[in-house]
Structure formats: C-alpha cells, structure tokens
Design an enzyme around this catalytic site. Structure first.
Site, PDB file in Angstrom:
ATOM      1  N   ARG A  61       0.799  -1.212   0.000  1.00 15.66           N
ATOM      2  CA  ARG A  61       0.000   0.000   0.000  1.00 15.66           C
ATOM      3  C   ARG A  61       0.836   1.269   0.000  1.00 15.66           C
ATOM      4  O   ARG A  61       0.702   2.123  -0.871  1.00 15.66           O
ATOM      5  CB  ARG A  61      -0.835  -0.048   1.275  1.00 15.66           C
ATOM      6  CG  ARG A  61      -1.986   0.781   1.432  1.00 15.66           C
ATOM      7  CD  ARG A  61      -2.703   0.244   2.678  1.00 15.66           C
ATOM      8  NE  ARG A  61      -2.219  -1.073   3.029  1.00 15.66           N
ATOM      9  CZ  ARG A  61      -2.737  -2.207   2.575  1.00 15.66           C
ATOM     10  NH1 ARG A  61      -3.791  -2.188   1.820  1.00 15.66           N
ATOM     11  NH2 ARG A  61      -2.238  -3.378   2.917  1.00 15.66           N
ATOM     12  N   THR A  62       1.705   1.392   0.987  1.00 15.57           N
ATOM     13  CA  THR A  62       2.446   2.647   1.138  1.00 15.57           C
ATOM     14  C   THR A  62       3.415   2.826  -0.026  1.00 15.57           C
ATOM     15  O   THR A  62       3.597   3.924  -0.550  1.00 15.57           O
ATOM     16  CB  THR A  62       3.176   2.678   2.497  1.00 15.57           C
ATOM     17  OG1 THR A  62       2.225   2.340   3.506  1.00 15.57           O
ATOM     18  CG2 THR A  62       3.748   4.039   2.797  1.00 15.57           C
TER      19      THR A  62
ATOM     20  N   LYS B 146      25.033  -6.951   0.368  1.00 13.51           N
ATOM     21  CA  LYS B 146      26.489  -7.146   0.255  1.00 13.51           C
ATOM     22  C   LYS B 146      27.211  -6.558   1.464  1.00 13.51           C
ATOM     23  O   LYS B 146      28.419  -6.616   1.553  1.00 13.51           O
ATOM     24  CB  LYS B 146      27.019  -6.433  -0.996  1.00 13.51           C
ATOM     25  CG  LYS B 146      26.511  -6.958  -2.310  1.00 13.51           C
ATOM     26  CD  LYS B 146      27.251  -6.235  -3.443  1.00 13.51           C
ATOM     27  CE  LYS B 146      26.550  -6.394  -4.758  1.00 13.51           C
ATOM     28  NZ  LYS B 146      27.061  -5.440  -5.749  1.00 13.51           N
TER      29      LYS B 146
ATOM     30  N   ARG C  15      11.298   3.206   3.462  1.00  9.26           N
ATOM     31  CA  ARG C  15      10.812   2.425   4.607  1.00  9.26           C
ATOM     32  C   ARG C  15      11.935   1.489   5.021  1.00  9.26           C
ATOM     33  O   ARG C  15      12.647   0.955   4.171  1.00  9.26           O
ATOM     34  CB  ARG C  15       9.578   1.625   4.227  1.00  9.26           C
ATOM     35  CG  ARG C  15       9.208   0.602   5.298  1.00  9.26           C
ATOM     36  CD  ARG C  15       7.866  -0.008   5.070  1.00  9.26           C
ATOM     37  NE  ARG C  15       6.800   0.958   5.322  1.00  9.26           N
ATOM     38  CZ  ARG C  15       5.513   0.633   5.352  1.00  9.26           C
ATOM     39  NH1 ARG C  15       5.124  -0.601   5.107  1.00  9.26           N
ATOM     40  NH2 ARG C  15       4.594   1.540   5.596  1.00  9.26           N
TER      41      ARG C  15
ATOM     42  N   HIS D 116       5.686   6.879  11.657  1.00  6.35           N
ATOM     43  CA  HIS D 116       5.097   6.759  10.319  1.00  6.35           C
ATOM     44  C   HIS D 116       4.353   8.080  10.060  1.00  6.35           C
ATOM     45  O   HIS D 116       3.128   8.113  10.028  1.00  6.35           O
ATOM     46  CB  HIS D 116       4.155   5.555  10.296  1.00  6.35           C
ATOM     47  CG  HIS D 116       3.803   5.055   8.936  1.00  6.35           C
ATOM     48  ND1 HIS D 116       4.041   5.767   7.776  1.00  6.35           N
ATOM     49  CD2 HIS D 116       3.212   3.890   8.540  1.00  6.35           C
ATOM     50  CE1 HIS D 116       3.608   5.071   6.746  1.00  6.35           C
ATOM     51  NE2 HIS D 116       3.111   3.926   7.181  1.00  6.35           N
TER      52      HIS D 116
END
Ligand code: NCD
Length: 322
Positions: free
Chosen positions: A68-69, A97, A118, A146
């Site tokens: 969604r985000t 890595k 995120r 958030h």
C-alpha cells in the site's frame, strides 16, 4: 561516520526539508499541508494528474514489506508527473552485500531529487536524512514513526467527522507498543487537543516515551485493556494489527492477535456517528461485513494517503498547486 542529527523543523517552509517525524510540524505546517492535500484531491478528480514535478525523479526505497504505502508514494509521484525509481526488499540491493544505509543513501541521492523510504529499524529514516542533502521522507521506520500515515489519518478524521477536533474522542485499539502509526498519530492529535482512549492487551501498551509526550499535552483520557470501557465514548475507533514481525515468541503473537475483533455486534453498540479507521493491512481485526457500513472509512484513508503524499512531495520540492 555520519552524525545522526535531529531533523530540521518545518517552521513554515517545507522546501528541501526531510519528513522524518511528526515532531517537526507545528499546527500551521499541518494546516498548510492539509490545504495542499485538499487541492491535490480536487486536481486528481478533475484532471487525473499534473506536470508539476515533471522535471523531478523520486526514489521509493522500501527495505521492509509493503504494498500500500509503496504504491501510494509511487502513485503520488506519478500523478505529479515525476518519474520514479524503486526497490523493494533488501535481497537485490547492496545492503545484502554489507553496504551501510548511509552509503546507499549518499549514492542514490546523486541520482534523484527526493528519497521516500521504509526500513525495519527505528531511527533509520533519521540516519538516512542525516546522510542525505536531498529530502528524505519516512514511510515507516521499524517500530519508530510513520508520519505520512499520521497526516493522512488526520486528513481523513477531518473529512469524516463533524465535531471540532478538541471535542473529539479517539480510541486507539490493538498493538500500541509496536504499531508505529499510532506513535505518530497520537502525537499529532495531541497538538489539536484531541482526547485519546488507549486500549491495548497487557504488554502491548503505548511505549513510555510516547506516553510521556501525550501526558505532557494532557491527551490521555483512559488507558485500559477493555474496549467496552470506552466504546460508547468514542467518535473515532482507530484499529491496528498486532505486529507479528516484531514478536520473537510466535506463540505470544498467536495468543494476542485476535484479542480485539470488531464485529457487527460491536458496531451496533457504538455511536451511530462513530467512524472506524485502520491503517491496513487488516488481518482479522475487523469483520469484512463491516465494510458496507458507512462508518467504515479505512479504504478512504488509503485514497487520502495518495493526496497527502502528493502534497508533501510537491511542498518539499518547493512547488504548490494553490
Ligand atoms: C502500517 C505500517 O506499515 O506501519 N501500514 C501502512 O503503512 N499502511 C500498519 C501496519 O502494517 O500494521
């Protein structure tokens, strides 16, 4: 080594700023953003998209699962005419890595104009923002914050309720410990004098540092583990998912995950004007039969998220449709 510095306050000017925490906003900044988001909603309804950011390239870096985000930021950027580059997960990135987040960010910011990200670690957005000279927008950092979700939640509350905000009772329900959306939203609502009822299973209550901020602003009305204590005194029921990915003991998760389930019966007992919100994804906390009830506004929240993120992207680029 990059020094991890506090993000700059918005203080009336979004241009070039990082959006890491709700603490950067004053009410004036929030109002500015809400006005811009209203205009974005209007624009999408009439024209679908604009070329306001046609000269911009935006990175959407999601190191933690999201649909969604991630797509909300992508859609917002594209509706503004910007191009995007995106990654999801850590498997295909240099992080696998062993590259540090700071180095990844310092490279990517050479390519793009804004970075939306995120990450699974609280504080990662602040670290990335410290490393970058271009704006970094926090799309959720672990159990931290958030902020864009909080802003779209406030936008939705204003759209769907009629009482002045300082007369509103908002009940936050579920995993208040690990749910980053409620950490940001509770602090944002505190700025507006909203009274909060906090309902959580024992052990999943609001973290002490968030509670301290809320108590300073005299925001907390009731703290309980029983929804029935506050249901009738609720204008907005903000339901959250128990955050499975934050549990080390899966048996504990299983025990707690459905402690609260919003059913048709609960909706009958609630006020006829009480709205039900959820940041989504829901995993059994709300009976889908409630979706048809006009008080269920969680899909409207998702739509509003695109408008609010359009507004933020435009403003950090120093642009506006107003
Ligand atoms: C929330 C999140 O990622 O914190 N979802 C979202 O952004 N729409 C809530 C959640 O995952 O429970």
């Amino acid at each position: 080594m990059i020094e991890d510095v506090a993000p700059t306050d918005i203080n009336g000017d979004f241009t070039g700023k990082d959006i890491v925490s709700i603490g950067q906003f004053t009410k004036v900044d929030v109002e500015r953003l809400m006005d811009e988001a209203d205009a974005m909603a209007q624009l999408v309804r009439t024209n679908g998209r604009t070329q306001l950011l046609q000269d911009k390239l935006i990175a959407v870096l999601f190191y933690e699962p999201s649909t969604r985000t991630y797509l909300s930021f992508e859609s917002a950027a594209k509706r503004l005419g910007a191009a995007t580059i995106s990654t999801q997960g850590t498997d295909t990135s240099s992080i696998s890595k062993g590259e540090t987040l700071e180095d990844t960010i310092r490279v990517i910011e050479r390519y793009v104009d804004v970075i939306c990200m995120r990450h699974s670690q609280a504080g990662a957005a602040k670290l990335a923002a410290s490393a970058a000279t271009k704006p970094v927008i926090n799309g959720g950092d672990g159990v931290g914050e958030h902020p864009t979700q909080a802003l779209l939640d406030l936008f939705t509350i204003r759209q769907k309720t009629t009482k002045p905000l300082d007369q509103l009772r908002v009940t936050m329900l579920g995993d208040l410990k690990n749910g980053r959306t409620v950490h940001s939203l509770s602090r944002l609502l505190a700025m507006y004098g909203v009274k909060l009822n906090l309902v959580a299973p024992r052990g999943l209550g609001m973290p002490d540092e968030v509670l301290a901020d809320l108590k300073k602003a005299d925001t907390v009305n009731v703290q309980t583990d029983k929804l029935e204590d506050v249901l009738k005194d609720t204008d907005v029921l903000y339901v959250t998912r128990v955050q499975k990915e934050r549990f080390t003991d899966q048996a504990e998760y299983e025990r707690l995950k459905h402690q609260y389930v919003i059913t048709l019966k609960i909706m009958e007992q609630a006020s006829p004007s009480m709205i039900v919100m959820h940041p989504l994804p829901r995993v059994g906390e709300i009976d889908p039969q409630i979706d048809a009830d006009s008080r269920a506004v969680y899909f409207d929240q998702a739509e509003n998220g695109m408008y609010v993120r359009m507004a933020l992207l435009a403003l950090v680029c120093g642009r506006s449709v107003l």
